[in-house]
Design a protein around this motif. Structure first.
Motif, PDB file in Angstrom:
ATOM      1  N   UNK A   1       0.900  -1.163   0.002  1.00  0.00           N
ATOM      2  CA  UNK A   1      -0.035   0.072   0.070  1.00  0.00           C
ATOM      3  C   UNK A   1       0.958   1.330   0.290  1.00  0.00           C
ATOM      4  N   UNK A   2       0.396   2.241  -0.750  1.00  0.00           N
ATOM      5  CA  UNK A   2       1.147   3.519  -0.822  1.00  0.00           C
ATOM      6  C   UNK A   2       0.131   4.654  -0.036  1.00  0.00           C
ATOM      7  N   UNK A   3       0.690   5.501   0.734  1.00  0.00           N
ATOM      8  CA  UNK A   3      -0.163   6.759   1.409  1.00  0.00           C
ATOM      9  C   UNK A   3       0.657   7.772   1.414  1.00  0.00           C
ATOM     10  N   UNK A   4      -0.070   8.935   1.027  1.00  0.00           N
ATOM     11  CA  UNK A   4       0.885  10.317   1.119  1.00  0.00           C
ATOM     12  C   UNK A   4       1.510  10.677   2.396  1.00  0.00           C
ATOM     13  N   UNK A   5       2.630  11.132   2.178  1.00  0.00           N
ATOM     14  CA  UNK A   5       3.408  11.417   3.245  1.00  0.00           C
ATOM     15  C   UNK A   5       3.387  13.215   3.455  1.00  0.00           C
ATOM     16  N   UNK A   6       3.830  13.796   2.428  1.00  0.00           N
ATOM     17  CA  UNK A   6       3.535  15.335   1.990  1.00  0.00           C
ATOM     18  C   UNK A   6       3.570  15.495   0.460  1.00  0.00           C
ATOM     19  N   UNK A   7       3.927  16.644   0.187  1.00  0.00           N
ATOM     20  CA  UNK A   7       3.673  16.861  -1.244  1.00  0.00           C
ATOM     21  C   UNK A   7       4.802  16.416  -2.062  1.00  0.00           C
ATOM     22  N   UNK A   8       5.960  15.876  -1.352  1.00  0.00           N
ATOM     23  CA  UNK A   8       6.957  15.090  -2.142  1.00  0.00           C
ATOM     24  C   UNK A   8       7.214  13.834  -1.897  1.00  0.00           C
ATOM     25  N   UNK A   9       6.490  13.410  -0.913  1.00  0.00           N
ATOM     26  CA  UNK A   9       7.001  11.788  -0.309  1.00  0.00           C
ATOM     27  C   UNK A   9       5.684  11.172  -0.018  1.00  0.00           C
ATOM     28  N   UNK A  10       5.810   9.962  -0.244  1.00  0.00           N
ATOM     29  CA  UNK A  10       4.761   8.857   0.228  1.00  0.00           C
ATOM     30  C   UNK A  10       5.411   7.876   0.776  1.00  0.00           C
ATOM     31  N   UNK A  11       4.689   6.946   1.665  1.00  0.00           N
ATOM     32  CA  UNK A  11       4.919   5.840   2.350  1.00  0.00           C
ATOM     33  C   UNK A  11       4.700   4.515   1.925  1.00  0.00           C
ATOM     34  N   UNK A  12       5.679   3.522   1.487  1.00  0.00           N
ATOM     35  CA  UNK A  12       5.108   2.279   0.997  1.00  0.00           C
ATOM     36  C   UNK A  12       5.230   1.352   2.124  1.00  0.00           C
ATOM     37  N   UNK A  13       3.985   0.640   2.376  1.00  0.00           N
ATOM     38  CA  UNK A  13       3.951  -0.279   3.578  1.00  0.00           C
ATOM     39  C   UNK A  13       3.458  -1.928   3.039  1.00  0.00           C
ATOM     40  N   UNK A  14       4.211  -2.675   3.952  1.00  0.00           N
ATOM     41  CA  UNK A  14       3.886  -4.030   3.708  1.00  0.00           C
ATOM     42  C   UNK A  14       2.379  -4.469   4.224  1.00  0.00           C
ATOM     43  N   UNK A  15       1.411  -5.077   3.507  1.00  0.00           N
ATOM     44  CA  UNK A  15       0.271  -5.355   4.025  1.00  0.00           C
ATOM     45  C   UNK A  15       0.123  -6.663   4.644  1.00  0.00           C
ATOM     46  N   UNK A  16       0.933  -7.630   4.135  1.00  0.00           N
ATOM     47  CA  UNK A  16       1.130  -9.259   4.802  1.00  0.00           C
ATOM     48  C   UNK A  16       2.620  -9.441   4.839  1.00  0.00           C
ATOM     49  N   UNK A  17       2.891 -10.778   5.657  1.00  0.00           N
ATOM     50  CA  UNK A  17       3.825 -11.112   5.981  1.00  0.00           C
ATOM     51  C   UNK A  17       4.520 -11.472   4.547  1.00  0.00           C
ATOM     52  N   UNK A  18       5.658 -11.121   4.321  1.00  0.00           N
ATOM     53  CA  UNK A  18       6.159 -11.588   2.939  1.00  0.00           C
ATOM     54  C   UNK A  18       7.613 -12.086   3.275  1.00  0.00           C
ATOM     55  N   UNK A  19       7.726 -13.153   2.349  1.00  0.00           N
ATOM     56  CA  UNK A  19       9.207 -13.817   2.445  1.00  0.00           C
ATOM     57  C   UNK A  19      10.358 -12.932   2.058  1.00  0.00           C
ATOM     58  N   UNK A  20      11.469 -13.122   2.613  1.00  0.00           N
ATOM     59  CA  UNK A  20      12.593 -12.551   2.161  1.00  0.00           C
ATOM     60  C   UNK A  20      13.101 -12.607   0.930  1.00  0.00           C
ATOM     61  N   UNK A  21      13.727 -11.690   0.279  1.00  0.00           N
ATOM     62  CA  UNK A  21      14.225 -11.556  -1.147  1.00  0.00           C
ATOM     63  C   UNK A  21      13.984 -10.142  -1.866  1.00  0.00           C
ATOM     64  N   UNK A  22      14.277 -10.142  -2.974  1.00  0.00           N
ATOM     65  CA  UNK A  22      14.180  -8.896  -3.872  1.00  0.00           C
ATOM     66  C   UNK A  22      12.825  -9.008  -4.533  1.00  0.00           C
ATOM     67  N   UNK A  23      12.065  -7.632  -4.709  1.00  0.00           N
ATOM     68  CA  UNK A  23      10.985  -7.336  -5.282  1.00  0.00           C
ATOM     69  C   UNK A  23      11.035  -6.314  -6.146  1.00  0.00           C
ATOM     70  N   UNK A  24      10.289  -6.383  -7.317  1.00  0.00           N
ATOM     71  CA  UNK A  24      10.520  -5.189  -8.173  1.00  0.00           C
ATOM     72  C   UNK A  24       8.911  -4.703  -8.355  1.00  0.00           C
ATOM     73  N   UNK A  25       8.537  -3.425  -7.928  1.00  0.00           N
ATOM     74  CA  UNK A  25       7.268  -3.052  -8.042  1.00  0.00           C
ATOM     75  C   UNK A  25       7.237  -1.705  -8.873  1.00  0.00           C
ATOM     76  N   UNK A  26       6.317  -1.844 -10.085  1.00  0.00           N
ATOM     77  CA  UNK A  26       5.906  -1.132 -10.823  1.00  0.00           C
ATOM     78  C   UNK A  26       5.278   0.225 -10.041  1.00  0.00           C
ATOM     79  N   UNK A  27       5.688   1.450 -10.044  1.00  0.00           N
ATOM     80  CA  UNK A  27       5.004   2.470  -9.407  1.00  0.00           C
ATOM     81  C   UNK A  27       4.712   3.786 -10.533  1.00  0.00           C
ATOM     82  N   UNK A  28       3.435   4.391 -10.511  1.00  0.00           N
ATOM     83  CA  UNK A  28       3.151   5.304 -11.314  1.00  0.00           C
ATOM     84  C   UNK A  28       3.192   6.524 -10.608  1.00  0.00           C
ATOM     85  N   UNK A  29       4.168   7.425 -11.134  1.00  0.00           N
ATOM     86  CA  UNK A  29       4.235   8.814 -10.511  1.00  0.00           C
ATOM     87  C   UNK A  29       3.736   9.762 -11.483  1.00  0.00           C
TER      88      UNK A  29
END
Length: 827
Positions: free
Chosen positions: A579-607
């Motif tokens: 999930x992504x929530x707004x922090x201020x006008x230039x920043x946002x916070x990416x949060x984990x919703x469920x327990x995820x296994x360790x390892x790399x992830x590639x997330x496509x974001x739209x800015x």
């Protein structure tokens, strides 16, 4: 001794006759003849003698004692004039008792002498008591009167009424004041025509005798120059009348002979009167003396200023400000330089806009007309002004008005060549960023004020620091020559400043400068970029499982922040774990919703930014999920971050570190070998060199230099990149994000091939912003730069490793000094 004898004056008739014959002596005393009373003691009555007696010696008196002795009597006198100062004036015959005058007397020095007379026998015994002998000096009129000063000065206002006293003169006479010899009488011998003043014969007080004291009437007063007006001024009625002093006597206008017997002319007054005064003793019939009385007439404002003529004509050039146009002349009969004389001018009509000003020249009293505002011949070429004049001081109420207090001033405005004028200066326009070359900016023209002259204006760019503009010299149309973009060193707060020159074709030509201010409007041509493109989070929600995301935008407000962050709509399954929530006008916070296994992830974001229209871009965020510690942070955070960023294992990292250490040791060993070889070379040169080259002149016959490097940089390759050979695909960075694409190549050429600076800067910007290019510490390939150079790399490590492979035979072609070096390195 017998009875006392009578002392008789044997020469009494002679004394009396001598006294009576003295000229000018009053009969105030007489010598009495006849029987006198005989006293026992000898007594001598006072003896009078006239001063200035010229018959010397002169018998004054004979004294005789009645105590005669058979042997005779010895007479003597003592006192001032005998044995006291002044000495030698009187003497006595000691046997006969005759007293003589031996010098002329001056009554003004000694008016009497008191002597003592003595009678002694032959043995020196006193026969009589000493008796007094008094000699009185009779006054004669031998002193002229004297004025207390040679010149007397007085002042009186013009128009004073008769009887106004001006001053009092004084004189003295050294003769006996008890006689007519000192009786003085005053008179005026001469005062010029008019007889305006009189003098009290007894007191010497001078007063006005007639009306009409007007200093503006032309004439003379006792020979003194004067300037004045009408005789019998009307201002006399406004003056206070002062009576002459109660000194007795009567006013004496002029002494006898002071005026001619012919009829006197009409009375006239002057600015200065010179009076010749006389003082005479004997009540006016005796000796005389003269003095001068100077009487100044004090000016009053009884004359208004007048223009010398009714109309004045002047001419002035247009566009001249602060210059004098001409003078209007006035005449005032009052005292020059005084407030009664100074004029004050006023423009009454003909100048509603206040284009002219007039002031007074304090030295000449002229009115000086000047230009207060620039004049325009094309607007108005002629002015008719009405000017009035008056004194700075108010005019006396009884003074007559002036019929010539107004004048007309004709001013003609002469046409001259005027410089062009930019009516709008500065001109402010706006141009969007990135406008293509040839885009019209504005038409900036000037106007020629000389509407009555056929002139043509031409235009030129006077100041265009970046060379962004082009200007039509005839129409004044400004167009872009290059794209105008942010940022630029030539922009000041988003504005570009240029100067336009307009010139006419007159002789000589005149020009004007206009300022053109161009606002480069910001265009939203950049999408926001994710910063940083990678991160690390804890794999459990609520225990540090969040990551702060940021973004940057090269566009200026309002085309930048606030930014909008969201998971790519093309991958809706991501919303189940993130999930992504707004922090201020230039920043946002990416949060984990469920327990995820360790390892790399590639997330496509739209800015997306907030521009108009908004720009958006899909970007990849590389996230490494790590095991969570107690405090919500990743365990072994540094190592996990390194592995997540680089995408390698711990074993691979150890191998890389070991290889780096080994490479460093090899480099140090090679550097030591090179250093030892260079020492041996220097030693061999010193020992084996037998050639003395100090006095040799070497001719190499080489006029050029660096022929082998001419192909190192071919500028035509940059101007025509289509001729370049296709380059290989750039190597992929090992730390690049997953599924990241590479920028398309080749880049688009600018419309102006000559602008190599922009071409290179764009390539540099593309390389810096491309995440697929090699790291910053590796060689970056920007574009084709030639076929290479024979020069060795500058890196000490590379040169030390390849030192053995180099060919030094070409050093022998450089001359004798390098031949030995070629032999050493060629072995």
């Amino acid at each position: 001794m017998g009875p006392p004898l009578l002392l008789a004056c044997l020469l009494a008739p002679l004394c009396a006759r001598g006294a009576s014959t003295a000229p000018g002596s009053p009969p105030s005393w007489r010598q009495h003849e006849g029987p006198r009373r005989v006293k026992r003691a000898w007594v001598i009555p006072p003896i009078s003698v006239s001063e200035n007696h010229k018959r010397i010696p002169h018998l004054l008196v004979q004294i005789k004692s009645d105590k005669q002795q058979p042997g005779g009597v010895i007479y003597s006198i003592k006192g001032p004039g005998v044995d006291e100062e002044p000495l030698g004036i009187f003497s006595i015959d000691k046997f006969s008792g005759k007293v003589f005058l031996n010098a002329m007397l001056d009554r003004e020095e000694n008016d009497r002498f008191r002597l003592k007379a003595f009678a002694l026998d032959l043995g020196g015994v006193t026969l009589e008591d000493p008796t007094d002998l008094e000699i009185i000096v009779v006054d004669q009129n031998d002193n002229r009167p004297l004025f207390r000063q040679d010149v007397f000065t007085g002042r009186v206002v013009e128009g004073a009424e008769p009887g106004t006293c001006v001053m009092t003169v004084e004189a003295t006479d050294a003769d006996d004041p008890e006689t007519d010899n000192a009786a003085l009488r005053f008179s005026i011998l001469e005062q010029g025509a008019g007889g305006m003043f009189s003098i009290n014969a007894t007191t010497g007080e001078i007063c006005t005798a007639r009306p009409g004291l007007d200093r503006e009437v032309a004439g003379t007063g006792g020979g003194a120059p004067g300037v004045g007006t009408r005789a019998g001024g009307a201002m006399g009625r406004s003056m206070r009348r002062a009576s002459c002093g109660e000194g007795g006597g009567h006013p004496v206008p002029v002494a006898a002979g002071g005026l001619s017997a012919s009829p006197s002319p009409p009375p006239q007054s002057v600015g200065v009167y010179n009076l010749t005064l006389q003082a005479a003793d004997m009540s006016g019939d005796g000796l005389t003396t003269t003095a001068t009385a100077v009487i100044y007439l004090e000016d009053i404002n009884d004359n208004a200023p007048e223009f010398t003529k009714e109309e004045f004509s002047m001419e002035v050039e247009e566009q001249a400000a602060g210059v004098d146009v001409g003078r209007v002349l006035v005449h005032d009969k009052d005292l020059a330089g005084s407030p009664n004389w100074l004029a004050k001018f006023t423009i009454l009509e003909g100048d509603p806009e206040g284009a002219f000003a007039i002031h007074t020249d304090p030295h000449t009293n002229d009115g000086v007309l000047s230009v207060a505002k620039p004049l325009d011949h094309e607007v108005r070429d002629r002015f008719q002004l009405t000017v009035s004049v008056q004194n700075q001081q108010p005019l006396e109420p009884a003074a007559p008005g002036s019929p010539r207090a107004l004048a007309t001033v004709q001013v003609r405005v002469r046409d001259v060549n005027e410089a062009p004028v930019f009516r709008e200066n500065p001109r402010r326009v706006s141009v969007p960023e990135g406008a293509p070359p040839g885009t019209p900016v504005t038409t900036y023209t000037a106007s020629d004020p000389d509407t009555r002259q056929l002139q043509t204006l031409s235009y030129a760019l006077l100041y265009d620091p970046a060379g962004w503009l082009q200007l039509d010299p005839h129409s004044g149309t400004v167009r872009t020559k290059r794209e105008l973009r942010h940022p630029s060193a030539f922009l000041q707060g988003g504005w570009y400043i240029a100067l336009v020159l307009a010139r006419d074709d007159a002789e000589p030509p005149l020009s004007a400068t206009g300022t053109l201010s161009i606002e480069i409007l910001e265009v939203n041509d950049h999408a926001p970029l994710l910063q940083p493109p990678a991160g690390m989070v804890c794999g459990r929600p609520g225990r540090g499982g969040s990551l702060l995301l940021g973004a940057t935008d090269d566009d200026r407000p309002p085309h930048g922040a606030p930014f909008h962050f969201q998971l790519s709509p093309q991958h809706p399954q991501l919303a189940r774990n993130w999930s992504i929530t707004r922090f201020n006008v230039t920043h946002a916070v990416l949060a984990v919703l469920v327990d995820l296994p360790e390892g790399p992830y590639s997330l496509p974001l739209l800015l997306r930014d907030s521009g108009t229209p908004p720009r958006e871009q899909q970007q990849l965020l590389n996230v490494s999920v790590c095991p969570c510690g107690r405090d919500g942070t990743c365990e072994d955070g540094v190592l996990a971050a390194a592995t997540a960023t680089a995408g390698i294992t711990l074993e691979a990292l150890l191998i890389i570190l070991g290889s780096s250490i080994l490479l460093l040791l090899l480099a140090l060993l090679g550097a030591a070998q090179v250093r030892g070889r260079r020492r041996a070379l220097r030693k061999g040169l010193l020992q084996r060199s037998r050639d003395d080259m100090r006095d040799n002149i070497l001719n190499y016959d080489e006029q050029g230099g660096g022929e082998e490097d001419q192909d190192a940089y071919d500028i035509n390759q940059l101007r025509h990149p289509q001729l370049l050979q296709p380059r290989a695909k750039p190597p992929m960075r090992r730390d690049a994000p997953l599924r990241s694409g590479t920028p398309s190549a080749p880049r688009k050429l600018p419309s102006g091939p000559s602008d190599i600076e922009d071409f290179i800067n764009e390539g540099l910007e593309a390389a810096d912003s491309d995440p697929s290019v090699p790291p910053y510490d590796t060689a970056l390939i920007y574009d084709y730069e030639g076929s290479g150079s024979v020069a060795s790399p500058l890196s000490s490590i590379v040169s030390s490793l390849t030192d053995e492979d180099q060919d030094y035979d070409y050093l022998s072609e450089w001359g004798p000094r390098f031949r030995r070096l070629a032999d050493l390195y060629g072995q």
